[in-house]
Structures are given as C-alpha cells and as structure tokens.
Write a protein that holds these residues in place. Structure first.
Motif, PDB file in Angstrom:
ATOM      1  N   PHE A 258      61.509 103.618  46.048  1.00 59.68           N
ATOM      2  CA  PHE A 258      62.192 103.718  47.333  1.00 59.68           C
ATOM      3  C   PHE A 258      63.124 104.924  47.375  1.00 59.68           C
ATOM      4  N   ARG A 259      63.795 105.236  46.267  1.00 58.51           N
ATOM      5  CA  ARG A 259      64.676 106.409  46.243  1.00 58.51           C
ATOM      6  C   ARG A 259      63.882 107.688  46.446  1.00 58.51           C
ATOM      7  N   ARG A 260      62.683 107.726  45.870  1.00 64.73           N
ATOM      8  CA  ARG A 260      61.852 108.919  46.022  1.00 64.73           C
ATOM      9  C   ARG A 260      61.389 109.083  47.474  1.00 64.73           C
ATOM     10  N   VAL A 261      61.003 107.976  48.091  1.00 64.82           N
ATOM     11  CA  VAL A 261      60.554 108.038  49.481  1.00 64.82           C
ATOM     12  C   VAL A 261      61.694 108.514  50.377  1.00 64.82           C
ATOM     13  N   LYS A 262      62.901 107.998  50.160  1.00 61.55           N
ATOM     14  CA  LYS A 262      64.052 108.406  50.968  1.00 61.55           C
ATOM     15  C   LYS A 262      64.341 109.891  50.801  1.00 61.55           C
ATOM     16  N   THR A 267      64.149 115.492  53.215  1.00 65.32           N
ATOM     17  CA  THR A 267      63.901 116.932  53.092  1.00 65.32           C
ATOM     18  C   THR A 267      62.597 117.383  53.758  1.00 65.32           C
ATOM     19  N   SER A 268      61.629 116.465  53.930  1.00 58.64           N
ATOM     20  CA  SER A 268      60.336 116.852  54.515  1.00 58.64           C
ATOM     21  C   SER A 268      59.724 115.640  55.227  1.00 58.64           C
ATOM     22  N   PRO A 269      60.283 115.264  56.392  1.00 58.74           N
ATOM     23  CA  PRO A 269      59.820 114.045  57.073  1.00 58.74           C
ATOM     24  C   PRO A 269      58.344 114.060  57.428  1.00 58.74           C
ATOM     25  N   HIS A 270      57.786 115.239  57.745  1.00 63.86           N
ATOM     26  CA  HIS A 270      56.376 115.284  58.134  1.00 63.86           C
ATOM     27  C   HIS A 270      55.451 114.954  56.962  1.00 63.86           C
ATOM     28  N   THR A 271      55.956 115.112  55.760  1.00 63.21           N
ATOM     29  CA  THR A 271      55.178 114.665  54.601  1.00 63.21           C
ATOM     30  C   THR A 271      55.008 113.151  54.645  1.00 63.21           C
ATOM     31  N   ILE A 272      56.076 112.440  54.960  1.00 57.24           N
ATOM     32  CA  ILE A 272      56.003 110.985  55.084  1.00 57.24           C
ATOM     33  C   ILE A 272      55.114 110.589  56.246  1.00 57.24           C
ATOM     34  N   PHE A 273      55.209 111.329  57.366  1.00 54.25           N
ATOM     35  CA  PHE A 273      54.367 111.014  58.526  1.00 54.25           C
ATOM     36  C   PHE A 273      52.885 111.145  58.175  1.00 54.25           C
ATOM     37  N   PHE A 274      52.561 112.190  57.392  1.00 55.66           N
ATOM     38  CA  PHE A 274      51.164 112.347  56.993  1.00 55.66           C
ATOM     39  C   PHE A 274      50.726 111.225  56.058  1.00 55.66           C
ATOM     40  N   LEU A 275      51.593 110.842  55.141  1.00 53.18           N
ATOM     41  CA  LEU A 275      51.259 109.745  54.234  1.00 53.18           C
ATOM     42  C   LEU A 275      50.964 108.470  55.027  1.00 53.18           C
ATOM     43  N   MET A 276      51.751 108.223  56.076  1.00 56.72           N
ATOM     44  CA  MET A 276      51.528 107.048  56.912  1.00 56.72           C
ATOM     45  C   MET A 276      50.195 107.141  57.643  1.00 56.72           C
ATOM     46  N   ALA A 277      49.941 108.291  58.274  1.00 58.41           N
ATOM     47  CA  ALA A 277      48.703 108.470  59.033  1.00 58.41           C
ATOM     48  C   ALA A 277      47.483 108.363  58.130  1.00 58.41           C
ATOM     49  N   ARG A 397      48.329 120.832  49.788  1.00 55.74           N
ATOM     50  CA  ARG A 397      49.019 121.964  50.416  1.00 55.74           C
ATOM     51  C   ARG A 397      50.475 121.629  50.739  1.00 55.74           C
ATOM     52  N   LEU A 398      50.774 120.347  50.937  1.00 53.89           N
ATOM     53  CA  LEU A 398      52.144 119.932  51.214  1.00 53.89           C
ATOM     54  C   LEU A 398      53.002 119.889  49.964  1.00 53.89           C
ATOM     55  N   VAL A 457      51.749 115.181  63.623  1.00 55.86           N
ATOM     56  CA  VAL A 457      52.200 115.655  62.307  1.00 55.86           C
ATOM     57  C   VAL A 457      51.945 117.153  62.187  1.00 55.86           C
ATOM     58  N   LYS A 458      52.944 117.881  61.726  1.00 56.35           N
ATOM     59  CA  LYS A 458      52.790 119.322  61.568  1.00 56.35           C
ATOM     60  C   LYS A 458      51.797 119.632  60.456  1.00 56.35           C
ATOM     61  N   PRO A 459      50.984 120.674  60.620  1.00 55.13           N
ATOM     62  CA  PRO A 459      50.051 121.065  59.547  1.00 55.13           C
ATOM     63  C   PRO A 459      50.811 121.578  58.334  1.00 55.13           C
ATOM     64  N   PRO A 460      50.179 121.646  57.178  1.00 55.83           N
ATOM     65  CA  PRO A 460      50.866 121.964  55.925  1.00 55.83           C
ATOM     66  C   PRO A 460      51.714 123.222  55.948  1.00 55.83           C
ATOM     67  N   ALA A 461      51.226 124.294  56.561  1.00 62.82           N
ATOM     68  CA  ALA A 461      51.959 125.559  56.524  1.00 62.82           C
ATOM     69  C   ALA A 461      53.297 125.465  57.249  1.00 62.82           C
ATOM     70  N   LYS A 462      53.468 124.477  58.137  1.00 60.96           N
ATOM     71  CA  LYS A 462      54.690 124.369  58.936  1.00 60.96           C
ATOM     72  C   LYS A 462      55.631 123.277  58.448  1.00 60.96           C
ATOM     73  N   VAL A 463      55.288 122.651  57.336  1.00 59.17           N
ATOM     74  CA  VAL A 463      56.103 121.557  56.809  1.00 59.17           C
ATOM     75  C   VAL A 463      57.032 122.080  55.720  1.00 59.17           C
ATOM     76  N   ALA A 464      58.292 121.665  55.768  1.00 66.57           N
ATOM     77  CA  ALA A 464      59.262 122.095  54.766  1.00 66.57           C
ATOM     78  C   ALA A 464      58.909 121.520  53.397  1.00 66.57           C
ATOM     79  N   THR A 465      59.313 122.237  52.365  1.00 68.67           N
ATOM     80  CA  THR A 465      59.061 121.774  51.006  1.00 68.67           C
ATOM     81  C   THR A 465      59.896 120.524  50.704  1.00 68.67           C
TER      82      THR A 465
END
Length: 471
Positions: A258-262, A267-277, A397-398, A457-465
């Motif tokens: 849970f700490r890792r997910v938070k 720092t990169s919410p769209h990464t979580i959005f992609f994981l959900m999708a 790529r993310l 969800v933003k594509p990989p090139a537009k997602v923050a690290t």
C-alpha cells in the motif's frame, strides 16, 4: 500473463547492461541474447504452460466439463463460471504478496517449482472426473484450484524476466515468451487431437468409454507441463535473500504494498490509472480464451475435434497478431494499439452475440453459425495478442529506469485483483438470460469498461516518472 512481482529497489544506480533489480549471481549467464540457454529455458515454461491454458482451461477439458454429461451446458457453465470467479477472489487476496515475499526471501525459483508441481498434480487428478453430474463440482474445484496455483507460479515466472534480459532486450524476450506459449499451445492441441480425440491409430488412450480418452488428456497435460517447466529450474539462478524485507510478516507485506501504491499515485497518477484500466481489460482478454471453446461447443454446436481445430487456428492467428502489432507499437505507441485491439474485440464479440448460431443474410451472403464463429471468433483471437503484448510494452515505457520490477509487480497485483470480474459476469449473464450464448455480454462489458477507463490515461511519453520507495 501477469508480470513481475513487487521487490525492493536498490538505492544505487543500476548499470544499463544489467537487468533491473539484478545483483551479482542473480542474472543468468548469457542474459539478453534471444536464443541463449537461460532465455530458451525460461520460455520453455511458457511453452509447457500451454497444456494447462489451451488444453485444460480453454479448448478441451472445460468443454468436456460443460457438456450434457454434467447436467447441460448452461447449468455446468454457470458452475464453472462461479468456480473460476472464486479462484479469482483467492488470487486477488493472496497474489499481491506471494511474489514480493518469494523475491525478498530468496525463494523465487523455489516457489515457481512448488506452484508448478501443484498445478501438474491438480491437472493430473482431473483424470478422476467421470462424465456424470455428480463429478461436476470435483472437476470445477480441481480446475479452479489449479488456476490459483498457476497464477502464483506465473508471478514468480514473470519476475524472472529481469534476470534473463537487459533493458535493451526485455521487450523482444518478453514477446518471445508469448510466442512460445501460443506455439506450444498449437503443438499440444495437435497431439491431443491425433492421439486422443481423433486418433490416427487405435490404442487404449483412444477408448471413449466413460470418456477415458478425454480424462487421459488431463494426464498428458500434467506430464507436458511438468516436463517443460523443469529447464528453468536449472538455467536461471535463485535471487538472494533480502534480510530486512524477509522479516516482514504476512500482513506487513500488504502494508508495504500500500505504501508503494500511494507513492506512485503521488508522483505519477497516470501510472496507477493505466494499472487500473489494464487490470480490467486484461481480465476480459483472458475470458475470451477461457470461455471461447465453451461457447463454440455449447452455443454453436462444434464437436470437440472442431473446437480443437479452431483452437489451433486461433493460437496461430493470436501469435501473428502479437508479432505484427509490435512493429505498429514502435511506430504509433502502445496506447493506440490497445485501443484499436479493444474496439476490434468489441465489434467481433458483438457480431458473435447478435448473429449467434442461426442462419442470416448479411450483405447478400448467407451466414451460418459455423461461418459466424469461424470469422468473428478468429477476429477475436487476432486482437487478443496485440492487446496483451502492447499492454506489457505500455508499462515498460512508463517504468523509471532501475525500478521496472516494482511497476511490473503492481501490474501483476492489479491484474489478479479483478480476475473474478469476467467469470462472474459471464455466469451472471447466463443466469439472467437463460442461455449460454448471453455469457458473451459479461465479457463485452468487461472489455468496454477497460477501454473507457483507458481512454483518458496519458500515453507513456507524457506521464511523469514514478518514484517508488524501497521499504
């Protein structure tokens, strides 16, 4: 296929020539070369696993379980659907930390072997599922439990990807594993067809009394899987034990997760959005293969031999689709490939549902149920491969350099967390509408929801690290 289990990330930079998370002694000698001994041994597990995926859970044994001998296809399909849904719940509850604990405890290869052995044993026990209604629950229980241990094995197996590859080769080696799985499925299905279902010469294994030939398919699948699972146990080294992480209790491991997910969400919410999708639409992709053979037999009247022939063609088309989409992925990006694939799946699945097993005049041509399923069923398999391959490429790529393992671990975790959705909706749709054919609605709903969640969800090139804490 789930990918990579959560593991602590080293605080020092990771050399480009070494796979993420690797330390001396954990990376297999020759890692990064496509046809090296460790890569071939690793992919051998995928080849062998096709006997469980393609033969047992998709095109042969589950078709047998949902036949009239077990109480009728609708009733048996509902029981199977709920059984697989229950397995999905168990996977969702337990899988998030199994990979994490086996990595940190230095037991990744050990648990891969243990879980693979359990899958083989449960598969072999399916020999005792006789064609009588009272054996339905036994058959469903064995298949469901085997699915649970198969997913646990898959977490550890996919976590080995970083040990046999480098950052510059991880994509093609991962794709090679997918291809080996598809081709292994073709070979296994051909052998099942010519040795058990329509044998080229009579032998005791071709005896159809009490469905002996089909029950022996379970024994064949168990031996096939175990034989091809062995090479990876000798060619890829065990990971070292991480003392601090290994001391975590079972529930503390969830706290770490849970700490890792938070941290990633911050720092990169769209990464979580992609994981959900991806978790949602990957469950729909799995359902296409899981229930495809069942629908072919129960709704469209395919014989078991015809189902196997369709399966062989479907695996070939899926492999071609996965390989071909890799070039499009590199040119246009993985998100576009996934969107196109999901739309194609929705169109093909809707056509199978609407046209059904009847005869229809479409654009001046007369379509029978056989034609409908062959055309649109193969169209479904064409789009499954690209969606699977590009989903993994999307996350690659993310992933920030040196922390790929953490994100791939969460990819596996989120995928298993919703693995009950498609089986549950498949069973519920049949229950509501009263016909097996309408189980397709449940699968289409899962694919559609996954697509809708993916669109913003933003594509990989537009997602923050993302920044991932190590503990």
């Amino acid at each position: 296929m789930s990918v990579d289990s959560p593991q602590p990330v080293p605080s020092h930079p990771v050399p480009a020539a070494r796979p993420e998370g690797a330390t001396p002694g954990t990376t297999a000698r020759g890692a990064g070369r496509l046809l090296s001994r460790p890569v071939l041994a690793w992919a051998s597990w995928d080849w062998g696993s096709a006997a469980f995926n393609a033969v047992m859970t998709t095109f042969v044994f589950t078709v047998y379980l949902t036949s009239d001998a077990f109480g009728g296809e609708a009733t048996a399909s509902v029981v199977l659907g709920w059984g697989l849904a229950a397995a999905g719940v168990l996977i969702a509850l337990l899988a998030p930390v199994t990979g994490q604990r086996s990595d940190s405890g230095g037991r990744r290869k050990l648990w891969l072997g243990v879980n693979s052995l359990l899958v083989a044993v449960l598969t072999g026990l399916c020999f005792f599922v006789f064609p009588q209604p009272e054996f339905l629950l036994l058959g469903v229980a064995l298949i469901a439990l085997a699915n649970v241990f198969f997913e646990f094995a898959g977490v550890n197996y996919n976590a080995m990807l970083t040990q046999i590859s480098t950052p510059s080769s991880i994509g093609r080696i991962s794709g090679f594993g997918w291809a080996m799985g598809y081709v292994g499925g073709i070979v296994a299905l051909v052998l099942v067809l010519v040795a058990f279902v329509e044998p080229v010469f009579p032998w005791f294994g071709s005896d159809t009394t009490d469905s002996l030939n089909i029950r022996l398919v379970a024994v064949f699948s168990a031996i096939w899987f175990l034989a091809f699972a062995l090479p990876v146990m000798f060619a890829v080294p065990e990971v070292p034990r991480k003392a601090k992480a290994a001391q975590l209790g079972f529930f503390a491991s969830y706290g770490l997760l849970f700490r890792r997910v938070k941290a990633i969400y911050r720092t990169s919410p769209h990464t979580i959005f992609f994981l959900m999708a991806s978790a949602i639409f990957r469950d729909g992709l799995a359902a296409v293969f899981t229930f495809g053979g069942i629908i072919a037999a129960g709704t469209f009247g395919f014989t078991l031999s015809e189902v196997i022939v369709f399966a062989i063609a479907g695996n070939l088309i899926a492999a071609v689709g996965a390989i071909g989409s890799g070039f499009l992925d590199d040119r246009t990006g993985p998100k576009r490939v996934i969107i196109i694939s999901l739309i194609g799946l929705l169109i093909a699945g809707s056509a199978v549902l609407v046209l059904g097993p009847g005869t229809h005049d479409v654009f001046g041509y007369t379509w029978t149920g056989d034609t409908t399923f062959w055309v649109f069923g193969l169209m479904l398999t064409l789009f499954v491969g690209p969606a699977q391959a590009s989903s993994r490429a999307y996350l690659a790529r993310l992933a920030p350099e040196g922390k790929e393992g953490e994100l791939f671990g969460l990819y596996a975790t989120t995928g298993r967390a919703v693995s009950f959705l498609a089986p549950a909706l498949f069973a519920a749709s049949i229950t509501i509408f009263g016909e097996q054919r309408y189980g397709i609605i449940g699968i289409l709903v899962v694919l559609l929801v996954g697509l809708l969640v993916l669109l913003p969800v933003k594509p990989p090139a537009k997602v923050a690290t993302a920044v991932v804490p190590s503990h």
